[in-house]
Scaffold this motif. Structure first.
Motif, PDB file in Angstrom:
ATOM      1  N   ASN A 172       0.854  -1.172   0.000  1.00  0.00           N
ATOM      2  CA  ASN A 172       0.000   0.000   0.000  1.00  0.00           C
ATOM      3  C   ASN A 172       0.902   1.238   0.000  1.00  0.00           C
ATOM      4  OD1 ASN A 172      -1.681   2.152   0.649  1.00  0.00           O
ATOM      5  ND2 ASN A 172      -2.924   0.974   2.090  1.00  0.00           N
ATOM      6  N   PRO A 173       0.905   2.034  -1.075  1.00  0.00           N
ATOM      7  CA  PRO A 173       1.829   3.178  -1.145  1.00  0.00           C
ATOM      8  C   PRO A 173       1.567   4.219  -0.055  1.00  0.00           C
ATOM      9  CG  PRO A 173       0.195   3.292  -2.903  1.00  0.00           C
ATOM     10  CD  PRO A 173       0.037   1.955  -2.268  1.00  0.00           C
ATOM     11  N   TYR A 174       0.377   4.185   0.548  1.00  0.00           N
ATOM     12  CA  TYR A 174       0.067   5.138   1.618  1.00  0.00           C
ATOM     13  C   TYR A 174       0.475   4.609   2.996  1.00  0.00           C
ATOM     14  CZ  TYR A 174      -2.649   7.152  -2.157  1.00  0.00           C
ATOM     15  OH  TYR A 174      -3.033   7.692  -3.372  1.00  0.00           O
ATOM     16  N   ARG A 175       1.006   3.398   2.994  1.00  0.00           N
ATOM     17  CA  ARG A 175       1.500   2.814   4.252  1.00  0.00           C
ATOM     18  C   ARG A 175       2.916   2.268   4.044  1.00  0.00           C
ATOM     19  NH1 ARG A 175      -2.697   1.986   7.896  1.00  0.00           N
ATOM     20  NH2 ARG A 175      -1.532   0.378   8.986  1.00  0.00           N
ATOM     21  N   ARG A 176       3.724   3.080   3.341  1.00  0.00           N
ATOM     22  CA  ARG A 176       5.083   2.656   3.007  1.00  0.00           C
ATOM     23  C   ARG A 176       5.958   2.454   4.236  1.00  0.00           C
ATOM     24  NH1 ARG A 176       7.331   6.684   1.475  1.00  0.00           N
ATOM     25  NH2 ARG A 176       9.228   5.732   0.627  1.00  0.00           N
ATOM     26  N   PHE A 177       5.610   3.068   5.334  1.00  0.00           N
ATOM     27  CA  PHE A 177       6.392   2.941   6.566  1.00  0.00           C
ATOM     28  C   PHE A 177       6.326   1.530   7.138  1.00  0.00           C
ATOM     29  CE2 PHE A 177       2.157   4.457   7.531  1.00  0.00           C
ATOM     30  CZ  PHE A 177       1.738   3.641   8.567  1.00  0.00           C
ATOM     31  N   GLU A 178       5.359   0.737   6.694  1.00  0.00           N
ATOM     32  CA  GLU A 178       5.253  -0.659   7.140  1.00  0.00           C
ATOM     33  C   GLU A 178       6.097  -1.509   6.185  1.00  0.00           C
ATOM     34  OE1 GLU A 178       0.805  -0.343   9.124  1.00  0.00           O
ATOM     35  OE2 GLU A 178       1.023  -1.147   7.097  1.00  0.00           O
ATOM     36  N   ALA A 179       7.362  -1.668   6.547  1.00  0.00           N
ATOM     37  CA  ALA A 179       8.362  -2.210   5.623  1.00  0.00           C
ATOM     38  C   ALA A 179       8.063  -3.634   5.181  1.00  0.00           C
ATOM     39  CB  ALA A 179       9.748  -2.151   6.276  1.00  0.00           C
ATOM     40  N   TRP A 180       7.344  -4.401   5.972  1.00  0.00           N
ATOM     41  CA  TRP A 180       7.092  -5.796   5.587  1.00  0.00           C
ATOM     42  C   TRP A 180       6.282  -5.894   4.297  1.00  0.00           C
ATOM     43  CZ3 TRP A 180       4.381  -3.663   9.825  1.00  0.00           C
ATOM     44  CH2 TRP A 180       3.001  -3.537   9.654  1.00  0.00           C
ATOM     45  N   ARG A 181       5.543  -4.838   3.973  1.00  0.00           N
ATOM     46  CA  ARG A 181       4.690  -4.888   2.786  1.00  0.00           C
ATOM     47  C   ARG A 181       5.499  -5.007   1.492  1.00  0.00           C
ATOM     48  NH1 ARG A 181      -0.661  -3.286   3.752  1.00  0.00           N
ATOM     49  NH2 ARG A 181      -1.034  -2.502   5.868  1.00  0.00           N
ATOM     50  N   TYR A 182       6.764  -4.603   1.529  1.00  0.00           N
ATOM     51  CA  TYR A 182       7.611  -4.736   0.342  1.00  0.00           C
ATOM     52  C   TYR A 182       7.842  -6.202  -0.022  1.00  0.00           C
ATOM     53  CZ  TYR A 182       8.658   0.257   0.532  1.00  0.00           C
ATOM     54  OH  TYR A 182       8.562   1.627   0.514  1.00  0.00           O
ATOM     55  N   PHE A 183       7.589  -7.114   0.921  1.00  0.00           N
ATOM     56  CA  PHE A 183       7.728  -8.549   0.671  1.00  0.00           C
ATOM     57  C   PHE A 183       6.377  -9.271   0.710  1.00  0.00           C
ATOM     58  CE2 PHE A 183      11.950  -7.367   2.135  1.00  0.00           C
ATOM     59  CZ  PHE A 183      12.772  -8.073   1.281  1.00  0.00           C
ATOM     60  N   THR A 233       8.567  -0.440  -8.299  1.00  0.00           N
ATOM     61  CA  THR A 233       7.246   0.141  -8.510  1.00  0.00           C
ATOM     62  C   THR A 233       7.053   1.393  -7.661  1.00  0.00           C
ATOM     63  OG1 THR A 233       6.312  -2.034  -9.035  1.00  0.00           O
ATOM     64  CG2 THR A 233       4.769  -0.312  -8.372  1.00  0.00           C
ATOM     65  N   SER A 234       7.574   1.367  -6.429  1.00  0.00           N
ATOM     66  CA  SER A 234       7.413   2.529  -5.555  1.00  0.00           C
ATOM     67  C   SER A 234       8.066   3.772  -6.137  1.00  0.00           C
ATOM     68  CB  SER A 234       8.006   2.225  -4.173  1.00  0.00           C
ATOM     69  OG  SER A 234       9.429   2.188  -4.218  1.00  0.00           O
ATOM     70  N   VAL A 235       9.118   3.595  -6.934  1.00  0.00           N
ATOM     71  CA  VAL A 235       9.819   4.732  -7.528  1.00  0.00           C
ATOM     72  C   VAL A 235       9.187   5.158  -8.853  1.00  0.00           C
ATOM     73  CG1 VAL A 235      12.018   5.473  -8.536  1.00  0.00           C
ATOM     74  CG2 VAL A 235      11.998   4.215  -6.382  1.00  0.00           C
ATOM     75  N   THR A 236       8.804   4.203  -9.684  1.00  0.00           N
ATOM     76  CA  THR A 236       8.281   4.532 -11.014  1.00  0.00           C
ATOM     77  C   THR A 236       6.776   4.797 -11.013  1.00  0.00           C
ATOM     78  OG1 THR A 236       7.991   2.175 -11.522  1.00  0.00           O
ATOM     79  CG2 THR A 236      10.079   3.198 -12.148  1.00  0.00           C
ATOM     80  N   ASP A 237       6.030   4.117 -10.134  1.00  0.00           N
ATOM     81  CA  ASP A 237       4.574   4.304 -10.012  1.00  0.00           C
ATOM     82  C   ASP A 237       4.231   4.479  -8.535  1.00  0.00           C
ATOM     83  OD1 ASP A 237       3.676   4.201 -12.658  1.00  0.00           O
ATOM     84  OD2 ASP A 237       3.789   2.018 -12.683  1.00  0.00           O
ATOM     85  N   PRO A 238       4.536   5.641  -7.957  1.00  0.00           N
ATOM     86  CA  PRO A 238       4.465   5.792  -6.507  1.00  0.00           C
ATOM     87  C   PRO A 238       3.073   5.691  -5.903  1.00  0.00           C
ATOM     88  CG  PRO A 238       4.921   7.909  -7.564  1.00  0.00           C
ATOM     89  CD  PRO A 238       5.044   6.856  -8.616  1.00  0.00           C
ATOM     90  N   THR A 239       2.012   5.728  -6.702  1.00  0.00           N
ATOM     91  CA  THR A 239       0.660   5.630  -6.152  1.00  0.00           C
ATOM     92  C   THR A 239       0.010   4.276  -6.406  1.00  0.00           C
ATOM     93  OG1 THR A 239      -0.321   6.549  -8.180  1.00  0.00           O
ATOM     94  CG2 THR A 239       0.306   8.112  -6.451  1.00  0.00           C
ATOM     95  N   VAL A 240       0.752   3.343  -6.968  1.00  0.00           N
ATOM     96  CA  VAL A 240       0.199   2.042  -7.356  1.00  0.00           C
ATOM     97  C   VAL A 240       0.253   1.059  -6.194  1.00  0.00           C
ATOM     98  CG1 VAL A 240       0.587   0.030  -8.831  1.00  0.00           C
ATOM     99  CG2 VAL A 240       0.687   2.322  -9.800  1.00  0.00           C
ATOM    100  N   PHE A 241      -0.852   0.343  -5.983  1.00  0.00           N
ATOM    101  CA  PHE A 241      -0.879  -0.774  -5.042  1.00  0.00           C
ATOM    102  C   PHE A 241      -0.298  -2.006  -5.731  1.00  0.00           C
ATOM    103  CE2 PHE A 241      -3.826   2.155  -3.274  1.00  0.00           C
ATOM    104  CZ  PHE A 241      -3.995   1.840  -1.927  1.00  0.00           C
ATOM    105  N   LEU A 242       0.274  -2.905  -4.956  1.00  0.00           N
ATOM    106  CA  LEU A 242       0.854  -4.136  -5.517  1.00  0.00           C
ATOM    107  C   LEU A 242       0.300  -5.357  -4.801  1.00  0.00           C
ATOM    108  CD1 LEU A 242       4.690  -3.691  -6.156  1.00  0.00           C
ATOM    109  CD2 LEU A 242       2.885  -4.064  -7.842  1.00  0.00           C
ATOM    110  N   ALA A 243      -0.108  -6.346  -5.593  1.00  0.00           N
ATOM    111  CA  ALA A 243      -0.527  -7.640  -5.053  1.00  0.00           C
ATOM    112  C   ALA A 243      -0.081  -8.717  -6.019  1.00  0.00           C
ATOM    113  CB  ALA A 243      -2.044  -7.681  -4.866  1.00  0.00           C
ATOM    114  N   GLY A 244       0.295  -9.864  -5.471  1.00  0.00           N
ATOM    115  CA  GLY A 244       0.683 -10.989  -6.313  1.00  0.00           C
ATOM    116  C   GLY A 244       2.167 -11.276  -6.276  1.00  0.00           C
TER     117      GLY A 244
END
Length: 368
Positions: A172-183, A233-244
């Protein structure tokens, strides 16, 4: 000197052969599976059983061979003890096939045609490395976790998965401070089709890699692709959610390309395998980019995660996957890939940390 006479002299050891140490070093390294510079009892047993026998050789016979060859009583065979064992007359009934393979490689004029070559020829050595022990269960376990989490949210929310687990794990790009989401976004799938496609690809590609390279190498590549996908994705599409798990899946695709490059001479049909994986990668990425920018189709697929995962899989794969015969240019390639991967990941992490204004503001209570 006739070819037959030369062959007899080679087998009897009366002609000194160039590069013989290089050949035996390759064989030694192949069965030194933990790469500690020594052949253990288990590795010796794998070497003894590397050819087809009518009956399995009893373990006590393997133990006798180890005791006989272990001249210093260390419990391991170093390279010199290995050479003495291979060439000892009393052990030719066990290791004669290795000597014969060397003889065949030194006399090109006597090689049989490709269609009749034995399976233990240099081409195909990679295929010999396939093993079901230890069981290739890494990708299976990840797939089971993904299925379980998807079913948990599906039972709660229906086919459009927006449940508690997905909300907690998705990138969730609006919760980037939760580092576990990157994995952890790799465990979230939006719809059954999304899940099934990723499961099929990661099992079909990941399990064969595990059978040759072992689970921990495949896991490193998979996680490297997942992390690169979210950071990119966070750098190129900073507002995009990621799943999968697409970042990890694409890392597995290009990991196959990496192992083909590094084991080209030891693979059968390497060129065809390389073309297949290149076509799959380029076609899918090209389609996603075309839909996004040319026809402006509303796509929820984060193609940047695919691209970054693919790059990570190639760079990390060249560094961590097994290389059956290391050449000088491959060592240089190893360093180039290591520097590129570390540099790219460091740049992405620094961008995420040092430029908070580039990203959407954090919303602690936000959900997707």
């Amino acid at each position: 000197m006739s070819g037959q006479q030369r062959r007899q002299d080679v087998e009897q050891g009366t002609i000194p052969l160039r590069n013989r140490d290089a050949y035996w070093r390759t064989v030694f390294d192949k069965y030194d599976r933990d790469h500690d510079g020594k052949i253990s009892y288990d590795e010796l047993r794998a070497l003894v059983e590397s050819r087809e026998y009518e009956n399995e050789i009893p373990e006590h016979v393997v133990q006798k061979i180890m005791t006989f060859a272990d001249q210093d009583g260390s419990g391991y065979l170093d390279f010199r003890e290995f050479l003495d064992m291979i060439h000892h007359p009393q052990l030719q009934s066990v290791f004669g096939h290795l000597v014969q393979r060397y003889v065949n490689s030194m006399i090109p004029g006597r090689r049989p045609p490709v269609s009749t070559r034995p399976v233990d020829h240099v081409d195909g050595l990679y295929e010999e490395e396939y093993s079901c022990w230890p069981p290739p269960i890494c990708m299976v376990l990840i797939s089971l976790i993904e299925i379980a989490l998807f079913m948990y949210d599906s039972l709660d929310q229906g086919a459009n998965v927006t449940g508690k687990v997905a909300n907690m794990l998705i990138y969730n790009p609006y919760r980037r401070f939760e580092a576990w989401r990157y994995f952890t976004y790799m465990f979230v799938h939006i719809g059954p089709f999304h899940l099934v496609v990723n499961l099929l690809v990661q099992l079909l590609l990941g399990v064969p890699l595990e059978m040759v390279h072992k689970w921990w190498r495949v896991m490193l590549i998979y996680l490297a692709g997942v992390a690169a996908g979210s950071l990119g994705t966070s750098v190129t599409d900073p507002t995009v959610f990621l799943a999968g798990a697409s970042g990890g899946v694409y890392a597995l695709v290009t990991a196959h390309i990496a192992t083909i490059i590094m084991n080209w001479a030891q693979m059968e049909f390497a060129i065809y395998q390389l073309l297949i994986f290149l076509i799959i990668t380029i076609s899918d990425l090209g389609t996603a980019i075309y839909n996004r920018y040319i026809i402006s189709k509303d796509e929820s697929i984060g193609y940047t995660a695919h691209l970054c995962g693919a790059i990570a899989g190639l760079l990390v794969g060249i560094n961590v996957l097994r290389n059956l015969e290391v050449r000088s240019w491959e060592k240089k390639l190893w360093w180039i890939c290591l520097i590129l991967y570390v540099g790219c990941m460091a740049a992405l992490i620094i961008w995420n940390v040092a430029f908070p204004n580039y990203f959407p503001p954090s919303r602690p209570g936000s959900s997707f």
